[in-house]
Motif scaffolding. Structure first.
Motif, mmCIF file in Angstrom:
data_model
loop_
_atom_site.group_PDB
_atom_site.id
_atom_site.type_symbol
_atom_site.label_atom_id
_atom_site.label_comp_id
_atom_site.label_asym_id
_atom_site.label_seq_id
_atom_site.Cartn_x
_atom_site.Cartn_y
_atom_site.Cartn_z
ATOM 1 N N UNK A 7 0.818 -1.216 0.000
ATOM 2 C CA UNK A 7 0.000 0.000 0.000
ATOM 3 C C UNK A 7 0.851 1.266 0.000
ATOM 4 N N UNK A 8 2.095 1.164 0.456
ATOM 5 C CA UNK A 8 2.931 2.357 0.588
ATOM 6 C C UNK A 8 3.103 3.088 -0.743
ATOM 7 N N UNK A 9 3.402 2.345 -1.796
ATOM 8 C CA UNK A 9 3.640 2.965 -3.100
ATOM 9 C C UNK A 9 2.367 3.642 -3.607
ATOM 10 N N UNK A 10 1.227 2.955 -3.445
ATOM 11 C CA UNK A 10 -0.032 3.523 -3.919
ATOM 12 C C UNK A 10 -0.359 4.809 -3.165
ATOM 13 N N UNK A 11 -0.168 4.788 -1.850
ATOM 14 C CA UNK A 11 -0.432 5.977 -1.036
ATOM 15 C C UNK A 11 0.454 7.134 -1.492
ATOM 16 N N UNK A 12 1.726 6.840 -1.712
ATOM 17 C CA UNK A 12 2.663 7.881 -2.155
ATOM 18 C C UNK A 12 2.240 8.463 -3.497
ATOM 19 N N UNK A 13 1.771 7.615 -4.390
ATOM 20 C CA UNK A 13 1.331 8.085 -5.710
ATOM 21 C C UNK A 13 0.133 9.025 -5.588
ATOM 22 N N UNK A 14 -0.824 8.662 -4.717
ATOM 23 C CA UNK A 14 -2.024 9.492 -4.564
ATOM 24 C C UNK A 14 -1.678 10.825 -3.903
ATOM 25 N N UNK A 15 -0.798 10.796 -2.925
ATOM 26 C CA UNK A 15 -0.370 12.038 -2.275
ATOM 27 C C UNK A 15 0.332 12.944 -3.275
ATOM 28 N N UNK A 24 -7.977 17.318 -7.006
ATOM 29 C CA UNK A 24 -8.148 16.040 -7.708
ATOM 30 C C UNK A 24 -9.054 15.115 -6.885
ATOM 31 N N UNK A 25 -10.305 15.044 -7.265
ATOM 32 C CA UNK A 25 -11.282 14.252 -6.502
ATOM 33 C C UNK A 25 -10.930 12.773 -6.487
ATOM 34 N N UNK A 26 -10.480 12.244 -7.629
ATOM 35 C CA UNK A 26 -10.183 10.813 -7.698
ATOM 36 C C UNK A 26 -9.044 10.419 -6.766
ATOM 37 N N UNK A 27 -8.018 11.258 -6.674
ATOM 38 C CA UNK A 27 -6.898 10.938 -5.798
ATOM 39 C C UNK A 27 -7.326 10.959 -4.335
ATOM 40 N N UNK A 28 -8.125 11.952 -3.967
ATOM 41 C CA UNK A 28 -8.642 11.990 -2.592
ATOM 42 C C UNK A 28 -9.502 10.747 -2.315
ATOM 43 N N UNK A 29 -10.330 10.396 -3.279
ATOM 44 C CA UNK A 29 -11.197 9.224 -3.101
ATOM 45 C C UNK A 29 -10.368 7.949 -2.958
ATOM 46 N N UNK A 30 -9.411 7.753 -3.871
ATOM 47 C CA UNK A 30 -8.587 6.540 -3.839
ATOM 48 C C UNK A 30 -7.796 6.439 -2.543
ATOM 49 N N UNK A 31 -7.273 7.560 -2.089
ATOM 50 C CA UNK A 31 -6.539 7.556 -0.826
ATOM 51 C C UNK A 31 -7.482 7.293 0.344
ATOM 52 N N UNK A 32 -8.703 7.818 0.250
ATOM 53 C CA UNK A 32 -9.710 7.553 1.284
ATOM 54 C C UNK A 32 -10.040 6.078 1.396
#
Length: 208
Positions: A7-15, A24-32
């Motif tokens: 999950x670390x890499x995905x979280x870093x990408x969204x941040x 960016x609504x999608x990034x906030x949603x994906x991180x949520x």
């Protein structure tokens, strides 16, 4: 808690995406979603709210907020977020079922009945909606309606032991003790843990 490496890499990408575009609504949603899956509910709430604010109407955001508030036992927010969800997607049966449960727990039977009946209209196979509808009618002391609802439920879901238990409760309150015992015994055979006080109340009628 330690965040899994997956999950670390995905979280870093969204941040990173949020830093580049704070709206960016999608990034906030994906991180949520990720924070929700990690059990970090307060962070997830903030992210979903930001996603909704940036998108205007985000059905999935409200759905996930409803789930989190249910976990947090904030019933007013369960009702409010699911209400928003069904305003966006009127055919979201589970949203009405969740609203109905929240209203039932808050002892608002009229609102519960309206929501649960809508859930059943949209998807008659949500057994929890039927079971909660039994209890909503019992809250209003409309025992006949509770019994009829319970009978319909066990016709198509006889293995749903909570439904058997709730129908037994309705029969008991209607002083139909033999039927109450019948459905309670079915629930117990199915492995349902019946409240000991209910068993005690029915014991004299077994001994007749």
């Amino acid at each position: 808690m330690k965040i899994p490496k997956s999950a670390e890499k995905f979280i870093a990408e969204q941040i990173s995406l949020i830093n580049e575009n704070p709206e960016c609504a999608n990034a906030h949603y994906n991180l949520g979603v990720t924070m929700m899956e990690l059990g970090q509910y307060d962070q997830a709430i903030e992210l979903f709210e930001e996603a909704i604010a940036n998108s205007g109407r985000m059905f999935e955001g409200y759905v996930n907020l409803g789930y989190i508030y249910l976990k947090k036992r904030d019933l007013e927010m369960v009702a409010a977020t699911n209400k928003k969800a069904v305003e966006i997607e009127p055919r979201y049966a589970r949203g009405y079922a969740n609203m109905g449960f929240a209203y039932l727990e808050m002892a608002c039977p009229d609102e519960a009945i309206e929501a649960l009946e809508k859930a059943i209209e949209l998807n008659p196979e949500i057994v929890q909606a039927w079971s909660n509808l039994i209890n909503a009618y019992l809250q209003k002391d409309e025992i006949d309606k509770a019994i009829e609802t319970g009978k319909k439920l066990i016709e198509f879901a006889p293995e749903f032991s909570l439904g058997q238990n709730n129908l037994a409760t309705a029969y008991y309150l209607n002083e139909e003790y033999d039927k109450a015992i019948e459905h309670l015994d079915i629930a117990m055979r199915q492995g349902f843990s019946v409240h000991p006080d209910f068993l005690k109340e029915l014991q004299p009628y077994r001994e007749r």
